[in-house]
Write a protein that holds these residues in place. Structure first.
Motif, PDB file in Angstrom:
ATOM      1  N   GLY A   1       0.775  -1.230   0.000  1.00 32.17           N
ATOM      2  CA  GLY A   1       0.000   0.000   0.000  1.00 32.17           C
ATOM      3  C   GLY A   1       0.808   1.283   0.000  1.00 32.17           C
ATOM      4  O   GLY A   1       0.252   2.350  -0.237  1.00 32.17           O
ATOM      5  N   MET A   2       2.094   1.192   0.279  1.00 36.75           N
ATOM      6  CA  MET A   2       2.911   2.416   0.244  1.00 36.75           C
ATOM      7  C   MET A   2       3.157   2.796  -1.209  1.00 36.75           C
ATOM      8  O   MET A   2       3.445   1.938  -2.037  1.00 36.75           O
ATOM      9  CB  MET A   2       4.224   2.222   0.993  1.00 36.75           C
ATOM     10  CG  MET A   2       4.018   2.096   2.486  1.00 36.75           C
ATOM     11  SD  MET A   2       5.525   2.365   3.434  1.00 36.75           S
ATOM     12  CE  MET A   2       5.747   4.122   3.237  1.00 36.75           C
ATOM     13  N   THR A   3       3.082   4.086  -1.478  1.00 35.29           N
ATOM     14  CA  THR A   3       3.243   4.549  -2.851  1.00 35.29           C
ATOM     15  C   THR A   3       4.593   5.194  -3.113  1.00 35.29           C
ATOM     16  O   THR A   3       4.972   5.377  -4.261  1.00 35.29           O
ATOM     17  CB  THR A   3       2.139   5.559  -3.217  1.00 35.29           C
ATOM     18  OG1 THR A   3       2.186   6.648  -2.285  1.00 35.29           O
ATOM     19  CG2 THR A   3       0.764   4.886  -3.155  1.00 35.29           C
ATOM     20  N   ARG A   4       5.312   5.524  -2.039  1.00 38.41           N
ATOM     21  CA  ARG A   4       6.643   6.116  -2.203  1.00 38.41           C
ATOM     22  C   ARG A   4       7.478   5.810  -0.970  1.00 38.41           C
ATOM     23  O   ARG A   4       6.926   5.525   0.093  1.00 38.41           O
ATOM     24  CB  ARG A   4       6.551   7.614  -2.434  1.00 38.41           C
ATOM     25  CG  ARG A   4       5.987   8.396  -1.266  1.00 38.41           C
ATOM     26  CD  ARG A   4       5.803   9.861  -1.650  1.00 38.41           C
ATOM     27  NE  ARG A   4       5.273  10.639  -0.564  1.00 38.41           N
ATOM     28  CZ  ARG A   4       6.035  11.343   0.285  1.00 38.41           C
ATOM     29  NH1 ARG A   4       7.342  11.354   0.169  1.00 38.41           N
ATOM     30  NH2 ARG A   4       5.478  12.028   1.260  1.00 38.41           N
ATOM     31  N   PRO A   5       8.800   5.871  -1.093  1.00 37.15           N
ATOM     32  CA  PRO A   5       9.646   5.595   0.069  1.00 37.15           C
ATOM     33  C   PRO A   5       9.444   6.647   1.154  1.00 37.15           C
ATOM     34  O   PRO A   5       9.280   7.825   0.852  1.00 37.15           O
ATOM     35  CB  PRO A   5      11.063   5.663  -0.479  1.00 37.15           C
ATOM     36  CG  PRO A   5      10.952   5.695  -1.944  1.00 37.15           C
ATOM     37  CD  PRO A   5       9.589   6.155  -2.282  1.00 37.15           C
ATOM     38  N   ARG A   6       9.475   6.194   2.383  1.00 36.99           N
ATOM     39  CA  ARG A   6       9.394   7.078   3.545  1.00 36.99           C
ATOM     40  C   ARG A   6      10.421   6.593   4.542  1.00 36.99           C
ATOM     41  O   ARG A   6      10.756   5.409   4.577  1.00 36.99           O
ATOM     42  CB  ARG A   6       8.002   7.029   4.182  1.00 36.99           C
ATOM     43  CG  ARG A   6       6.850   7.416   3.266  1.00 36.99           C
ATOM     44  CD  ARG A   6       6.920   8.850   2.738  1.00 36.99           C
ATOM     45  NE  ARG A   6       6.999   9.852   3.767  1.00 36.99           N
ATOM     46  CZ  ARG A   6       5.970  10.498   4.293  1.00 36.99           C
ATOM     47  NH1 ARG A   6       4.756  10.223   3.897  1.00 36.99           N
ATOM     48  NH2 ARG A   6       6.149  11.410   5.224  1.00 36.99           N
ATOM     49  N   GLY A   7      10.906   7.495   5.393  1.00 40.32           N
ATOM     50  CA  GLY A   7      11.918   7.076   6.329  1.00 40.32           C
ATOM     51  C   GLY A   7      11.916   7.824   7.642  1.00 40.32           C
ATOM     52  O   GLY A   7      11.284   8.881   7.782  1.00 40.32           O
TER      53      GLY A   7
ATOM     54  N   GLY B   1       6.526  -2.351  -5.217  1.00 41.54           N
ATOM     55  CA  GLY B   1       7.176  -2.120  -6.503  1.00 41.54           C
ATOM     56  C   GLY B   1       8.343  -1.157  -6.424  1.00 41.54           C
ATOM     57  O   GLY B   1       8.926  -0.807  -7.440  1.00 41.54           O
ATOM     58  N   GLY B   2       8.724  -0.736  -5.208  1.00 40.29           N
ATOM     59  CA  GLY B   2       9.752   0.287  -5.066  1.00 40.29           C
ATOM     60  C   GLY B   2      11.105  -0.202  -4.617  1.00 40.29           C
ATOM     61  O   GLY B   2      11.902   0.567  -4.093  1.00 40.29           O
ATOM     62  N   ARG B   3      11.404  -1.464  -4.851  1.00 42.77           N
ATOM     63  CA  ARG B   3      12.674  -2.005  -4.364  1.00 42.77           C
ATOM     64  C   ARG B   3      13.892  -1.342  -5.013  1.00 42.77           C
ATOM     65  O   ARG B   3      14.887  -1.095  -4.359  1.00 42.77           O
ATOM     66  CB  ARG B   3      12.715  -3.519  -4.541  1.00 42.77           C
ATOM     67  CG  ARG B   3      11.716  -4.213  -3.636  1.00 42.77           C
ATOM     68  CD  ARG B   3      11.734  -5.724  -3.804  1.00 42.77           C
ATOM     69  NE  ARG B   3      10.586  -6.339  -3.172  1.00 42.77           N
ATOM     70  CZ  ARG B   3      10.523  -6.660  -1.893  1.00 42.77           C
ATOM     71  NH1 ARG B   3      11.543  -6.427  -1.107  1.00 42.77           N
ATOM     72  NH2 ARG B   3       9.435  -7.218  -1.400  1.00 42.77           N
ATOM     73  N   SER B   4      13.809  -1.020  -6.283  1.00 44.97           N
ATOM     74  CA  SER B   4      14.958  -0.363  -6.923  1.00 44.97           C
ATOM     75  C   SER B   4      15.098   1.065  -6.411  1.00 44.97           C
ATOM     76  O   SER B   4      16.218   1.569  -6.250  1.00 44.97           O
ATOM     77  CB  SER B   4      14.820  -0.381  -8.444  1.00 44.97           C
ATOM     78  OG  SER B   4      13.684   0.358  -8.852  1.00 44.97           O
ATOM     79  N   GLU B   5      13.976   1.707  -6.130  1.00 45.15           N
ATOM     80  CA  GLU B   5      14.023   3.056  -5.579  1.00 45.15           C
ATOM     81  C   GLU B   5      14.669   3.041  -4.195  1.00 45.15           C
ATOM     82  O   GLU B   5      15.423   3.936  -3.832  1.00 45.15           O
ATOM     83  CB  GLU B   5      12.609   3.640  -5.514  1.00 45.15           C
ATOM     84  CG  GLU B   5      12.574   5.124  -5.305  1.00 45.15           C
ATOM     85  CD  GLU B   5      11.183   5.697  -5.448  1.00 45.15           C
ATOM     86  OE1 GLU B   5      11.092   6.922  -5.572  1.00 45.15           O
ATOM     87  OE2 GLU B   5      10.190   4.936  -5.428  1.00 45.15           O
ATOM     88  N   TYR B   6      14.395   1.990  -3.421  1.00 47.52           N
ATOM     89  CA  TYR B   6      15.016   1.846  -2.104  1.00 47.52           C
ATOM     90  C   TYR B   6      16.531   1.845  -2.221  1.00 47.52           C
ATOM     91  O   TYR B   6      17.229   2.464  -1.431  1.00 47.52           O
ATOM     92  CB  TYR B   6      14.536   0.555  -1.420  1.00 47.52           C
ATOM     93  CG  TYR B   6      15.547   0.031  -0.443  1.00 47.52           C
ATOM     94  CD1 TYR B   6      15.723   0.642   0.785  1.00 47.52           C
ATOM     95  CD2 TYR B   6      16.397  -1.023  -0.780  1.00 47.52           C
ATOM     96  CE1 TYR B   6      16.685   0.202   1.668  1.00 47.52           C
ATOM     97  CE2 TYR B   6      17.354  -1.466   0.100  1.00 47.52           C
ATOM     98  CZ  TYR B   6      17.497  -0.843   1.319  1.00 47.52           C
ATOM     99  OH  TYR B   6      18.469  -1.270   2.176  1.00 47.52           O
ATOM    100  N   LEU B   7      17.056   1.156  -3.219  1.00 45.50           N
ATOM    101  CA  LEU B   7      18.514   1.100  -3.395  1.00 45.50           C
ATOM    102  C   LEU B   7      19.082   2.488  -3.666  1.00 45.50           C
ATOM    103  O   LEU B   7      20.174   2.815  -3.187  1.00 45.50           O
ATOM    104  CB  LEU B   7      18.873   0.131  -4.519  1.00 45.50           C
ATOM    105  CG  LEU B   7      18.558  -1.336  -4.233  1.00 45.50           C
ATOM    106  CD1 LEU B   7      18.827  -2.190  -5.468  1.00 45.50           C
ATOM    107  CD2 LEU B   7      19.341  -1.840  -3.035  1.00 45.50           C
TER     108      LEU B   7
END
Length: 147
Positions: free
Chosen positions: A71-77, A107-113
């Protein structure tokens, strides 16, 4: 990458106490759930599952617990400075003073990197970690980290 869109000033905490890595993950999950309106149990399960694959203690007193959250749409930290170092079983055996909690969509695993690389670059900048240790408030810590 602009980390100020991922870690906001109100998502920086200092003086968080946790006696163990697993208790730290509980505390971090609770904070993340509150900050991002997520289910705390789901966040904790995701962080624990990731941690069981191998330590997120990347060395030099830093850990980056991270997980994909449905359900998350963008990285948050979150940026957290512990009140006392926590043994995250880091690759260099140095206890963890800092945790960067990163949560991202399935779907954001590459963005996490990309986010992880940006954090690593910032922390490698000469004097940043030393200055972060001297920060007296969350606002000061955030300012130093963001540079």
């Amino acid at each position: 990458m602009d980390l100020s869109t991922i870690i906001l000033p109100e998502h920086v905490f200092i003086g968080v106490a946790a006696p163990t890595k697993w208790r730290a993950l509980q505390m971090l999950s609770s904070k993340a759930a509150s900050c991002f309106s997520l289910d705390g149990g789901a966040v904790l399960r995701a962080l624990e599952t990731r941690e069981k694959l191998g330590t997120t203690g990347i060395g030099n007193g830093v850990a980056v617990p991270h997980a994909a959250i449905a359900g998350m749409t963008r990285p948050r930290g979150l940026l957290v400075r512990f009140s006392h170092p926590v043994d995250f079983e880091a690759i260099d055996d140095i206890p963890t003073e800092w945790a960067f909690v990163l949560l991202f969509g399935e779907g954001g695993r590459s963005e996490y990197l990309n986010v992880l690389a940006a954090i690593a670059r910032r922390l490698r900048t000469e004097g940043v970690l030393a200055a972060m240790k001297q920060a007296k408030s969350a606002a000061e810590l955030y300012s130093i980290f963001q540079g």
